[in-house]
Enzyme design. Structure first.
Site, PDB file in Angstrom:
ATOM      1  N   CYS A  30       0.838  -1.215   0.000  1.00  0.00           N
ATOM      2  CA  CYS A  30       0.000   0.000   0.000  1.00  0.00           C
ATOM      3  C   CYS A  30       0.867   1.257   0.000  1.00  0.00           C
ATOM      4  O   CYS A  30       1.480   1.596   1.026  1.00  0.00           O
ATOM      5  CB  CYS A  30      -0.922  -0.037   1.224  1.00  0.00           C
ATOM      6  SG  CYS A  30      -1.830   1.488   1.527  1.00  0.00           S
ATOM      7  N   CYS A  33      -0.061   3.994   2.558  1.00  0.00           N
ATOM      8  CA  CYS A  33       0.340   3.592   3.912  1.00  0.00           C
ATOM      9  C   CYS A  33       1.783   4.023   4.189  1.00  0.00           C
ATOM     10  O   CYS A  33       2.122   4.492   5.280  1.00  0.00           O
ATOM     11  CB  CYS A  33       0.235   2.076   4.080  1.00  0.00           C
ATOM     12  SG  CYS A  33      -1.420   1.401   3.847  1.00  0.00           S
TER      13      CYS A  33
END
Length: 309
Positions: A69, A72
């Protein structure tokens, strides 16, 4: 986020199976502040009961993330920085949703990064998606106010851990990459896409730009989508490419990688040969997001090959 409340996620988040159940203090006094090695810890399905108990002393911020991700990786360093500045008044528990499916299910993490707090064992909503540092600071300040209102005002005693060598300073980002990151921080995904596309025009083998472009395109596509509405539209039109793409994107953003791949592979198999190209291209783009070595990508790529030949 204008207001947070420990009651806001009750019923939506079920942490009962993850709790430790120590005997209550006979005099009702708050538990003593526990000692920890660091204010930033990795939490797992097995250890989360301890995290819940610590939330009775200090608020715990739970960062649900995944290795693949991109947003993230932008958000996590900001949260860590703000947590450390608070000097033990907050604990940050990092949860890899791929490695800890029970926690991901308990928090109903439909998209990541997802940040939730715990106050005295009760979940408190914070934010979803990459947000700028100033907003993170504002939300942390509000979290401490809510914690104080609920009697959670302790401080963690950080144990004597071996001194770590100062981390080497990372080289600065290339100008176009820095431009893309700055655009992502303010939610201008179109500008980030343009910056990454310029970087690739200069160097088509720039792997970081390839990955960044795929991630920000995904962010741009899922922005404003409602998961329930998207699922209903896809169910009503099983061969509608755009409808299936929307759910596949939301599944990827929420960490449901296999579900996303399966949806697109099933769609590819059902479509006439002259309509398959956009689906194949979307699959290849999503494969790049997750990583060629990921077993889920390998399995999906093998099935795609079997459908092609």
């Amino acid at each position: 986020m204008s207001e947070i409340s420990p009651a806001a996620l009750r019923g939506a988040v079920d942490l009962s199976s993850l709790r430790n159940r120590p005997a209550a203090s006979p005099d009702g006094a708050p538990a003593p502040a526990p000692g920890v090695v660091d204010v930033v810890v990795d939490a797992t399905d097995e250890t989360f009961g301890q995290i819940l108990e610590i939330s009775r002393t200090v608020p715990v911020v739970v960062d649900l993330w995944a290795e693949w991700c991109g947003p993230c990786k932008q958000l996590s360093p900001i949260i860590e920085k703000v947590t450390r500045e608070l000097g033990g008044r907050v604990l940050l528990a990092k949860v890899d949703v791929d490695a800890n499916p029970q926690l991901a299910q308990s928090f109903r993490a439909q998209s990541i990064p997802m940040v939730v707090a715990l106050i005295a064992g009760q979940p408190v909503p914070m934010f979803t998606g990459a947000v700028p540092e100033q907003q993170v600071r504002e939300v942390f300040a509000q979290l401490l106010q809510v914690a104080a209102q609920n009697g959670v005002t302790g401080s963690l005693s950080v144990g004597d851990a071996p001194a770590e060598a100062a981390p080497e300073e990372e080289p600065p980002l290339p100008p176009l990459h820095a431009e893309a990151f700055a655009a992502i921080e303010i939610g201008d995904y179109a500008a980030a896409i343009r910056a990454y596309e310029k970087a690739l025009a200069e160097n088509p083998r720039d792997e970081d730009a390839i990955a960044g472009l795929g991630q920000v395109r995904l962010l741009d596509r899922v922005q404003g989508l409602d998961l329930q509405e998207a699922r209903a539209a896809a169910a009503n039109a099983p061969l509608d490419i755009d409808a299936q793409f929307a759910v596949a994107d939301l599944d990827i953003a929420g960490g449901h990688v296999e579900d996303s791949f399966l949806r697109l592979l099933d769609l590819f198999a059902q479509l006439p040969a002259d309509q398959r190209t956009p689906v194949r291209e979307r699959l290849v783009e999503l494969f790049g997001l997750i990583g060629a070595a990921d077993p889920r990508v390998i399995a999906a790529r093998n099935r795609l090959s079997s459908l092609l030949f």
